[in-house]
Design a protein around this motif. Sequence first.
Motif, mmCIF file in Angstrom:
data_model
loop_
_atom_site.group_PDB
_atom_site.id
_atom_site.type_symbol
_atom_site.label_atom_id
_atom_site.label_comp_id
_atom_site.label_asym_id
_atom_site.label_seq_id
_atom_site.Cartn_x
_atom_site.Cartn_y
_atom_site.Cartn_z
ATOM 1 N N GLY A 151 -48.105 -123.787 -118.939
ATOM 2 C CA GLY A 151 -49.174 -125.134 -119.086
ATOM 3 C C GLY A 151 -49.663 -125.804 -120.393
ATOM 4 N N ARG A 152 -49.473 -127.230 -120.359
ATOM 5 C CA ARG A 152 -49.757 -128.134 -121.139
ATOM 6 C C ARG A 152 -51.645 -127.924 -121.132
ATOM 7 N NH1 ARG A 152 -46.073 -131.085 -122.183
ATOM 8 N NH2 ARG A 152 -44.104 -131.485 -120.893
ATOM 9 N N ARG A 153 -52.162 -127.328 -120.739
ATOM 10 C CA ARG A 153 -53.961 -126.845 -121.361
ATOM 11 C C ARG A 153 -54.158 -125.876 -121.636
ATOM 12 N NH1 ARG A 153 -57.275 -130.821 -116.834
ATOM 13 N NH2 ARG A 153 -59.410 -129.334 -118.249
ATOM 14 N N ASP A 154 -53.473 -125.220 -121.652
ATOM 15 C CA ASP A 154 -53.406 -123.319 -121.658
ATOM 16 C C ASP A 154 -54.525 -123.032 -123.250
ATOM 17 O OD1 ASP A 154 -53.084 -121.017 -122.465
ATOM 18 O OD2 ASP A 154 -50.638 -120.497 -122.251
ATOM 19 N N ARG A 155 -55.390 -122.045 -123.071
ATOM 20 C CA ARG A 155 -56.109 -121.989 -124.168
ATOM 21 C C ARG A 155 -56.358 -120.863 -124.890
ATOM 22 N NH1 ARG A 155 -61.767 -123.066 -121.735
ATOM 23 N NH2 ARG A 155 -62.911 -123.862 -124.178
ATOM 24 N N LEU A 156 -55.035 -120.377 -124.110
ATOM 25 C CA LEU A 156 -55.267 -118.491 -125.154
ATOM 26 C C LEU A 156 -54.348 -118.538 -125.860
ATOM 27 C CD1 LEU A 156 -56.647 -116.781 -121.674
ATOM 28 C CD2 LEU A 156 -57.509 -117.207 -123.916
ATOM 29 N N VAL A 157 -52.929 -119.292 -125.642
ATOM 30 C CA VAL A 157 -51.359 -119.025 -125.993
ATOM 31 C C VAL A 157 -50.646 -120.570 -126.236
ATOM 32 C CG1 VAL A 157 -48.841 -118.997 -125.762
ATOM 33 C CG2 VAL A 157 -50.621 -117.568 -125.031
ATOM 34 N N ASP A 158 -50.452 -120.899 -127.379
ATOM 35 C CA ASP A 158 -50.419 -122.034 -128.164
ATOM 36 C C ASP A 158 -49.486 -123.186 -127.383
ATOM 37 O OD1 ASP A 158 -49.109 -124.047 -129.375
ATOM 38 O OD2 ASP A 158 -49.588 -123.218 -131.766
ATOM 39 N N VAL A 159 -49.645 -124.183 -126.836
ATOM 40 C CA VAL A 159 -48.890 -124.601 -125.922
ATOM 41 C C VAL A 159 -47.487 -124.620 -126.681
ATOM 42 C CG1 VAL A 159 -50.988 -125.171 -124.710
ATOM 43 C CG2 VAL A 159 -49.543 -126.782 -126.386
ATOM 44 N N ARG A 160 -47.385 -124.900 -127.984
ATOM 45 C CA ARG A 160 -45.874 -125.396 -128.044
ATOM 46 C C ARG A 160 -44.719 -123.509 -128.210
ATOM 47 N NH1 ARG A 160 -48.356 -126.830 -134.775
ATOM 48 N NH2 ARG A 160 -48.556 -124.605 -133.592
ATOM 49 N N VAL A 161 -46.051 -122.560 -127.136
ATOM 50 C CA VAL A 161 -44.842 -121.408 -127.505
ATOM 51 C C VAL A 161 -43.747 -121.230 -126.283
ATOM 52 C CG1 VAL A 161 -45.567 -118.985 -127.007
ATOM 53 C CG2 VAL A 161 -46.790 -120.256 -128.470
ATOM 54 N N ALA A 162 -44.706 -121.915 -125.603
ATOM 55 C CA ALA A 162 -43.177 -121.673 -123.591
ATOM 56 C C ALA A 162 -41.447 -122.670 -124.606
ATOM 57 C CB ALA A 162 -43.861 -122.157 -123.102
ATOM 58 N N PRO A 163 -41.989 -124.243 -125.303
ATOM 59 C CA PRO A 163 -41.080 -124.497 -125.728
ATOM 60 C C PRO A 163 -40.404 -123.732 -126.728
ATOM 61 C CG PRO A 163 -42.570 -126.341 -124.875
ATOM 62 C CD PRO A 163 -42.703 -124.976 -125.307
ATOM 63 N N GLN A 164 -40.284 -122.823 -127.778
ATOM 64 C CA GLN A 164 -40.167 -122.718 -128.574
ATOM 65 C C GLN A 164 -39.493 -121.442 -127.777
ATOM 66 O OE1 GLN A 164 -42.371 -121.422 -131.820
ATOM 67 N NE2 GLN A 164 -40.977 -120.477 -132.937
ATOM 68 N N THR A 165 -40.381 -121.196 -127.182
ATOM 69 C CA THR A 165 -39.332 -119.695 -126.528
ATOM 70 C C THR A 165 -38.225 -120.400 -125.737
ATOM 71 O OG1 THR A 165 -41.717 -118.586 -125.529
ATOM 72 C CG2 THR A 165 -39.841 -117.293 -124.414
ATOM 73 N N ALA A 166 -37.985 -121.140 -125.015
ATOM 74 C CA ALA A 166 -36.857 -121.720 -123.733
ATOM 75 C C ALA A 166 -36.149 -121.834 -124.891
ATOM 76 C CB ALA A 166 -37.784 -122.913 -123.141
ATOM 77 N N ARG A 167 -36.366 -122.220 -126.316
ATOM 78 C CA ARG A 167 -35.482 -122.802 -127.705
ATOM 79 C C ARG A 167 -34.609 -121.456 -127.513
ATOM 80 N NH1 ARG A 167 -39.389 -126.518 -128.511
ATOM 81 N NH2 ARG A 167 -39.457 -125.952 -130.129
ATOM 82 N N ALA A 168 -35.387 -120.579 -128.240
ATOM 83 C CA ALA A 168 -34.833 -118.992 -128.734
ATOM 84 C C ALA A 168 -33.813 -118.423 -127.862
ATOM 85 C CB ALA A 168 -36.061 -118.113 -128.563
ATOM 86 N N ILE A 169 -33.926 -118.710 -126.555
ATOM 87 C CA ILE A 169 -33.376 -117.730 -125.162
ATOM 88 C C ILE A 169 -31.852 -118.701 -124.559
ATOM 89 C CG2 ILE A 169 -33.650 -116.966 -122.692
ATOM 90 C CD1 ILE A 169 -36.572 -116.281 -123.189
ATOM 91 N N PRO A 170 -31.075 -117.923 -125.416
ATOM 92 C CA PRO A 170 -30.102 -118.801 -125.049
ATOM 93 C C PRO A 170 -29.568 -119.460 -123.029
ATOM 94 C CG PRO A 170 -28.885 -117.203 -125.335
ATOM 95 C CD PRO A 170 -30.805 -116.664 -125.503
ATOM 96 N N ASP A 171 -29.977 -118.868 -122.227
ATOM 97 C CA ASP A 171 -29.928 -119.251 -120.817
ATOM 98 C C ASP A 171 -31.279 -119.733 -119.860
ATOM 99 O OD1 ASP A 171 -29.012 -120.170 -118.523
ATOM 100 O OD2 ASP A 171 -27.873 -117.859 -118.329
ATOM 101 N N SER A 172 -32.053 -120.688 -120.417
ATOM 102 C CA SER A 172 -33.143 -120.416 -120.338
ATOM 103 C C SER A 172 -33.125 -122.671 -119.455
ATOM 104 C CB SER A 172 -34.358 -120.819 -121.799
ATOM 105 O OG SER A 172 -33.678 -121.533 -122.776
ATOM 106 N N ARG A 173 -34.272 -122.289 -118.629
ATOM 107 C CA ARG A 173 -34.914 -123.445 -117.909
ATOM 108 C C ARG A 173 -36.508 -123.955 -118.080
ATOM 109 N NH1 ARG A 173 -31.823 -120.516 -117.014
ATOM 110 N NH2 ARG A 173 -29.927 -121.465 -115.475
ATOM 111 N N LEU A 174 -37.175 -124.594 -119.196
ATOM 112 C CA LEU A 174 -38.491 -125.071 -119.108
ATOM 113 C C LEU A 174 -38.892 -125.980 -118.372
ATOM 114 C CD1 LEU A 174 -40.265 -124.032 -121.480
ATOM 115 C CD2 LEU A 174 -39.447 -127.250 -123.046
ATOM 116 N N LEU A 175 -40.453 -125.441 -117.695
ATOM 117 C CA LEU A 175 -40.793 -126.327 -116.920
ATOM 118 C C LEU A 175 -42.585 -126.149 -117.292
ATOM 119 C CD1 LEU A 175 -41.582 -128.127 -114.003
ATOM 120 C CD2 LEU A 175 -42.045 -125.686 -112.878
#
Length: 324
Positions: free
Chosen positions: A261-285
């Motif tokens: 969520g782009r308005r996440d107040r608990l986890v840095d919003v940059r973490v989700a895209p970074q996670t998707a880049r780290a996991i080889p077979d990933s999809r990002l929303l």
Amino acid sequence: MKPATLSPDRLLPAHSVPPPWPGRQVRLDGMVSYVRDTPATRPDAEPALYVHGLGGSSQNWTDLAGLLADRLDGQAIDLPGFGRSEPGQRYTVPVFAQRVIRWLEHSDRGPVHLFGNSLGGAISVRVAALRPDLVRTLTLVSPALPFLDFRRSLQGRMLPLLAIPRAERLAAWQLTRVAPEVMAQQVMEACVADLSRICDQRRQEALEEIRVRYQAEHYAAAYVRTFRGLVHSFLRSYLPGSDSLWRLARSVQAPTLVVGGRRDRLVDVRVAPQTARAIPDSRLLMLDGVGHVAQLEVPRLVARAVVGLLTETGDARNRADLAG
């Protein structure tokens, strides 16, 4: 990494607000865990397991599990010390992950479609990396993978608490000073970007969950010690060694959906895209105007992305079977 595919909304069940799914106590390795079951509505549904975040419970998955019941035979587990599960001895990501692994072995339902939100996302990454035989697909909603700038999280305000001896007692004392109704509102405001999306029934259920926490003498200690364990895992992830959550993420083999969520107040919003880049077979929303618990705030959108993942991976398995 590639963009997530959203299935048509018409493929989901009609809108409803189901009550929390029925639960049961299960004794495993001398400890009682509470597990909720969302029965499948089709005989060919595949097994799924839902893992909540810090301070949450199995109720956090009520809507999403219901929307997916025609495809998934769901279970949601309360982590030790949270919801209606008994407290544990230790509260770290590895310990929680081992509990999830033991539950999957005990229930003999694997491989499952594994879901994790926040802390549950970090736990699920570890489970998927260490036991790929137990995980069919992985869905991560605002996963709490490591970031070091705690100014990007409301929970950064808790960091000084970790330096205080017996901080659990202070946290318990503070808990008694806040009325359950006020605490429920504060939790909602921290986790949800648009409170108008949360219906009165869900608000009342959240209040009842808070009251359950107030009655559990172990809750404050479980929360503080889990937060301490999560911070420790963050720090270790930037040191040499195989225990880094980021290194583990890069070894995940399961097809993965990452929702942020782009308005996440608990986890840095940059973490989700970074996670998707780290996991080889990933999809990002990435969802505009959505907070930390997208499965609660916009469950139909998350369900559409999950169905997209299930359709894609199911088609791939069918093609592999035909080729074989």
